[in-house]
Write a protein that holds these residues in place. Structure first.
Motif, PDB file in Angstrom:
ATOM      1  N   GLN A 111       0.831  -1.200   0.000  1.00 53.57           N
ATOM      2  CA  GLN A 111       0.000   0.000   0.000  1.00 53.57           C
ATOM      3  C   GLN A 111       0.871   1.258   0.000  1.00 53.57           C
ATOM      4  OE1 GLN A 111      -3.007   0.084   3.079  1.00 53.57           O
ATOM      5  NE2 GLN A 111      -3.767  -1.962   2.587  1.00 53.57           N
ATOM      6  N   THR A 129      -6.537  -0.907  -5.866  1.00 50.45           N
ATOM      7  CA  THR A 129      -7.972  -0.930  -5.593  1.00 50.45           C
ATOM      8  C   THR A 129      -8.819  -1.264  -6.819  1.00 50.45           C
ATOM      9  OG1 THR A 129      -7.904   1.473  -5.886  1.00 50.45           O
ATOM     10  CG2 THR A 129      -7.866   0.649  -3.624  1.00 50.45           C
ATOM     11  N   ALA A 159      -4.611  -4.262  -1.029  1.00 52.96           N
ATOM     12  CA  ALA A 159      -5.477  -3.126  -0.695  1.00 52.96           C
ATOM     13  C   ALA A 159      -6.421  -3.443   0.454  1.00 52.96           C
ATOM     14  CB  ALA A 159      -6.269  -2.714  -1.928  1.00 52.96           C
ATOM     15  N   GLU A 164      -1.478  -3.346   6.611  1.00 50.87           N
ATOM     16  CA  GLU A 164      -0.670  -2.477   5.748  1.00 50.87           C
ATOM     17  C   GLU A 164      -0.919  -0.987   6.023  1.00 50.87           C
ATOM     18  OE1 GLU A 164       1.571  -3.001   3.405  1.00 50.87           O
ATOM     19  OE2 GLU A 164       1.469  -5.114   2.898  1.00 50.87           O
ATOM     20  N   LYS A 165      -2.021  -0.688   6.712  1.00 50.37           N
ATOM     21  CA  LYS A 165      -2.378   0.712   6.929  1.00 50.37           C
ATOM     22  C   LYS A 165      -1.287   1.434   7.723  1.00 50.37           C
ATOM     23  CE  LYS A 165      -6.561   0.061   5.185  1.00 50.37           C
ATOM     24  NZ  LYS A 165      -6.881   0.516   3.821  1.00 50.37           N
TER      25      LYS A 165
END
Length: 325
Positions: A111, A129, A159, A164-165
């Motif tokens: 990401q 995305t 995504a 991963e954020k």
């Protein structure tokens, strides 16, 4: 230098792409974390070559000589194309000139890596995305070549992965993972790359519902063959894409990138003893584009694979004890 040859010493060294503007292209691949490890200039022939590779202390080929590496991208610039408004490369993905598909980098946090590329103003063929496949993306280099982006993390959902954020990405950890070419007859191509060039089949992905298979081949080297089939942490793999039924169509042919319109040029394998390797290829009745003895350059040869793609053969400098150029 040894007088015999052993395919266990071979490396899938580089993939060559013709580019319009070397400044823009080198800048892009350097942004992806690669470094120019060699530049060769041929002013009499009016072209330059740029060899880019991952070379940070975390890179698999860190510090190696140019032809003792895997996962190298060679950019070929023919003088004057940067000033020609009509010049455009064939990226290998548009009909009727399909053949070469893409190069692929594997990254630490997908990401963040994709966001970094987007923030720098580069375009995408497919964002994370987009579509159903949320775990891969395709960026576009300045010439429109596709650069696939995959995660080095096993089980990454791309995504849709909450882990991963907010992560940061370190291009120094990336790999130039693979090069994809489309092949007409999977059986013939697999036989060539395994029996002739000595690659191992690392992984097969069967997409029967969509009518195609993917085959990932490479040289095990010190990492060995992946036990779990997970190949994203490797560099220098070859992906063969076979669409079902093409082998039954006598008129079907992929574009090799060297006939007009040009784009992708060749893949390259470095060998332990180039004379012995070429003698071995000769004994196997291989098809040649250029033998060692042909032309002015006596230190490179070119085989033809079953689809007519060019496979350069060069000396691995580690075995010779001197540079090729």
């Amino acid at each position: 230098m040894a007088t015999t040859t052993d395919t266990k010493n071979y490396k899938f060294n580089h993939s060559m792409l013709r580019v319009k503007d070397p400044k823009a292209s080198v800048k892009f691949y350097e942004f992806l974390g690669m470094s120019v490890v060699k530049k060769l200039q041929f002013p009499d022939a009016k072209f330059d070559l740029y060899f880019l590779s991952y070379d940070s202390p975390k890179a698999l080929s860190h510090g190696n000589s140019t032809f003792d590496r895997e996962g190298v991208i060679e950019l070929t610039h023919n003088y004057g194309t940067e000033d020609d408004a009509n010049f455009k490369v064939n990226n290998g993905n548009a009909e009727p000139h399909r053949g070469f598909g893409h190069v692929c980098i594997s990254v630490d946090h997908i990401q963040a890596a994709c966001q970094r590329i987007e923030d720098a103003g580069y375009r995408f063929q497919k964002k994370l995305t987009d579509g159903r496949m949320k775990h891969i993306a395709f960026a576009l280099d300045p010439d429109g070549y596709w650069v696939e982006i995959i995660s080095k993390m096993i089980g990454s959902k791309g995504a849709d992965d909450p882990e991963e954020k907010g992560q940061q990405t370190d291009p120094g950890t990336y790999r130039m993972n693979h090069t994809m070419i489309r092949v007409k007859d999977a059986e013939k191509s697999l036989k060539f790359y395994q029996d002739v060039l000595g690659m191992n089949l690392f992984r097969t992905v069967e997409q029967s519902a969509a009518g195609f298979n993917l085959y990932f081949l490479g040289y095990p080297g010190s990492k060995g063959v992946p036990e779990n089939g997970f190949t994203a942490d490797y560099e220098g793999l070859l992906e063969l894409t076979w669409n079902y039924g093409t082998e039954k169509d006598d008129s079907f042919k992929y574009h090799d990138g060297n006939a007009e319109p040009q784009g992708f040029g060749h893949i390259c394998v470095s060998v332990d003893n180039i004379d012995a390797a070429c003698s071995r290829f000769e004994s196997m009745d291989c098809n040649w584009k250029k033998r060692l003895t042909d032309g002015r350059m006596k230190n490179v040869a070119f085989l033809l694979d079953p689809d007519g793609y060019w496979v350069e053969v060069v000396q691995n400098e580690r075995f010779a004890g001197k540079e090729n150029f």
